[in-house]
Design a protein around this motif. Sequence first.
Motif, PDB file in Angstrom:
ATOM      1  N   SER A  42       0.844  -1.190   0.000  1.00 42.25           N
ATOM      2  CA  SER A  42       0.000   0.000   0.000  1.00 42.25           C
ATOM      3  C   SER A  42       0.883   1.245   0.000  1.00 42.25           C
ATOM      4  O   SER A  42       1.037   1.913   1.013  1.00 42.25           O
ATOM      5  CB  SER A  42      -0.906  -0.021   1.231  1.00 42.25           C
ATOM      6  OG  SER A  42      -1.790   1.063   1.176  1.00 42.25           O
ATOM      7  N   PHE A  43       1.472   1.521  -1.133  1.00 49.07           N
ATOM      8  CA  PHE A  43       2.350   2.687  -1.273  1.00 49.07           C
ATOM      9  C   PHE A  43       1.767   3.609  -2.332  1.00 49.07           C
ATOM     10  O   PHE A  43       1.297   3.168  -3.373  1.00 49.07           O
ATOM     11  CB  PHE A  43       3.755   2.260  -1.685  1.00 49.07           C
ATOM     12  CG  PHE A  43       4.704   3.424  -1.849  1.00 49.07           C
ATOM     13  CD1 PHE A  43       5.291   4.006  -0.746  1.00 49.07           C
ATOM     14  CD2 PHE A  43       4.976   3.939  -3.103  1.00 49.07           C
ATOM     15  CE1 PHE A  43       6.157   5.087  -0.890  1.00 49.07           C
ATOM     16  CE2 PHE A  43       5.832   5.016  -3.252  1.00 49.07           C
ATOM     17  CZ  PHE A  43       6.434   5.592  -2.141  1.00 49.07           C
ATOM     18  N   PHE A  44       1.800   4.893  -2.051  1.00 47.34           N
ATOM     19  CA  PHE A  44       1.253   5.907  -2.942  1.00 47.34           C
ATOM     20  C   PHE A  44       2.286   7.021  -3.036  1.00 47.34           C
ATOM     21  O   PHE A  44       2.381   7.859  -2.145  1.00 47.34           O
ATOM     22  CB  PHE A  44      -0.041   6.454  -2.317  1.00 47.34           C
ATOM     23  CG  PHE A  44      -1.065   6.922  -3.297  1.00 47.34           C
ATOM     24  CD1 PHE A  44      -2.256   6.238  -3.435  1.00 47.34           C
ATOM     25  CD2 PHE A  44      -0.860   8.053  -4.063  1.00 47.34           C
ATOM     26  CE1 PHE A  44      -3.237   6.663  -4.307  1.00 47.34           C
ATOM     27  CE2 PHE A  44      -1.813   8.490  -4.944  1.00 47.34           C
ATOM     28  CZ  PHE A  44      -3.015   7.792  -5.074  1.00 47.34           C
ATOM     29  N   TYR A  65       4.567   1.895 -14.521  1.00 53.19           N
ATOM     30  CA  TYR A  65       5.607   1.388 -13.635  1.00 53.19           C
ATOM     31  C   TYR A  65       5.118   1.312 -12.191  1.00 53.19           C
ATOM     32  O   TYR A  65       5.333   0.301 -11.505  1.00 53.19           O
ATOM     33  CB  TYR A  65       6.863   2.242 -13.742  1.00 53.19           C
ATOM     34  CG  TYR A  65       8.049   1.671 -13.010  1.00 53.19           C
ATOM     35  CD1 TYR A  65       8.577   0.425 -13.363  1.00 53.19           C
ATOM     36  CD2 TYR A  65       8.644   2.357 -11.969  1.00 53.19           C
ATOM     37  CE1 TYR A  65       9.656  -0.115 -12.688  1.00 53.19           C
ATOM     38  CE2 TYR A  65       9.725   1.831 -11.286  1.00 53.19           C
ATOM     39  CZ  TYR A  65      10.231   0.592 -11.652  1.00 53.19           C
ATOM     40  OH  TYR A  65      11.298   0.048 -10.977  1.00 53.19           O
ATOM     41  N   ALA A  66       4.454   2.369 -11.716  1.00 52.30           N
ATOM     42  CA  ALA A  66       3.927   2.344 -10.342  1.00 52.30           C
ATOM     43  C   ALA A  66       2.938   1.193 -10.184  1.00 52.30           C
ATOM     44  O   ALA A  66       2.955   0.479  -9.168  1.00 52.30           O
ATOM     45  CB  ALA A  66       3.263   3.674 -10.007  1.00 52.30           C
ATOM     46  N   HIS A  87       2.012  -0.624  -6.440  1.00 50.74           N
ATOM     47  CA  HIS A  87       1.638   0.550  -5.660  1.00 50.74           C
ATOM     48  C   HIS A  87       0.134   0.782  -5.714  1.00 50.74           C
ATOM     49  O   HIS A  87      -0.532   0.372  -6.667  1.00 50.74           O
ATOM     50  CB  HIS A  87       2.366   1.786  -6.180  1.00 50.74           C
ATOM     51  CG  HIS A  87       3.837   1.745  -5.953  1.00 50.74           C
ATOM     52  ND1 HIS A  87       4.672   2.761  -6.322  1.00 50.74           N
ATOM     53  CD2 HIS A  87       4.647   0.815  -5.382  1.00 50.74           C
ATOM     54  CE1 HIS A  87       5.916   2.463  -6.006  1.00 50.74           C
ATOM     55  NE2 HIS A  87       5.922   1.283  -5.436  1.00 50.74           N
ATOM     56  N   SER A  88      -0.379   1.475  -4.727  1.00 54.60           N
ATOM     57  CA  SER A  88      -1.800   1.821  -4.683  1.00 54.60           C
ATOM     58  C   SER A  88      -2.122   2.969  -5.621  1.00 54.60           C
ATOM     59  O   SER A  88      -3.270   3.157  -6.005  1.00 54.60           O
ATOM     60  CB  SER A  88      -2.203   2.223  -3.265  1.00 54.60           C
ATOM     61  OG  SER A  88      -1.977   1.165  -2.377  1.00 54.60           O
ATOM     62  N   GLY A  89      -1.117   3.768  -5.949  1.00 57.31           N
ATOM     63  CA  GLY A  89      -1.348   4.900  -6.834  1.00 57.31           C
ATOM     64  C   GLY A  89      -0.120   5.764  -6.975  1.00 57.31           C
ATOM     65  O   GLY A  89       0.959   5.443  -6.478  1.00 57.31           O
ATOM     66  N   LYS A  91      -4.949   4.176  -8.151  1.00 60.35           N
ATOM     67  CA  LYS A  91      -5.487   5.537  -8.309  1.00 60.35           C
ATOM     68  C   LYS A  91      -4.410   6.484  -8.819  1.00 60.35           C
ATOM     69  O   LYS A  91      -3.234   6.314  -8.550  1.00 60.35           O
ATOM     70  CB  LYS A  91      -6.004   6.082  -6.963  1.00 60.35           C
ATOM     71  CG  LYS A  91      -7.049   5.225  -6.305  1.00 60.35           C
ATOM     72  CD  LYS A  91      -8.340   5.244  -7.058  1.00 60.35           C
ATOM     73  CE  LYS A  91      -9.392   4.410  -6.355  1.00 60.35           C
ATOM     74  NZ  LYS A  91     -10.278   3.740  -7.234  1.00 60.35           N
ATOM     75  N   VAL A  92      -4.838   7.514  -9.513  1.00 58.61           N
ATOM     76  CA  VAL A  92      -3.976   8.625  -9.898  1.00 58.61           C
ATOM     77  C   VAL A  92      -4.514   9.861  -9.202  1.00 58.61           C
ATOM     78  O   VAL A  92      -5.718  10.136  -9.245  1.00 58.61           O
ATOM     79  CB  VAL A  92      -3.954   8.832 -11.431  1.00 58.61           C
ATOM     80  CG1 VAL A  92      -3.340  10.169 -11.790  1.00 58.61           C
ATOM     81  CG2 VAL A  92      -3.186   7.702 -12.096  1.00 58.61           C
TER      82      VAL A  92
END
Length: 165
Positions: free
Chosen positions: A2-4, A31-32, A37-39, A71-72
């Motif tokens: 869970s990294f944003f 890439y993210a 990654h969460s966003g 998400k963005v």
Amino acid sequence: MSFFGIHNHTAQGSNLRLRDSTNKISDMIDYAHSLGHSGIVFTDHESITAHLDALEYYDSKRNSDDWCHFKVALGNEIYLCNEDVNVENIGRNKYPHFILVALNAKGHKGIRELSTKAWTQNSFMHVMYRVPTYYSDLEEMLNDYKGNIVGSSACLGGALPTVLL
């Protein structure tokens, strides 16, 4: 995971004043996502010009099952300063970097308003085009958009890291 990531620059947005990034929006989003990654948040240097391209690319992906939790988000890395800064005294002033992230459409409206104000009222030329945001403008905007925008120190150019260094 869970990294944003909230501090990301694009070639489309951060190169308006100086060459800062070669990252393409589509590559950064892909890439993210591939890293789990969460966003990702796009926070170019005092620029919101990449936001529409980021949303357009994200919209082309987000309906796929494997993208449903990604998400963005949109933001801006601003340069804070006192209101007395100008071309004559720029060398005596610091410009701490500060990140703003919109939590929703209302927050993005506030970021757009603040960026427009910085570019139209506060900017000036000194070696390169300077686009400072006054502390008072940030405070005024945050009063109107409380709960819709999150602020964060940006990087080694932020206020606290500058003092520590």
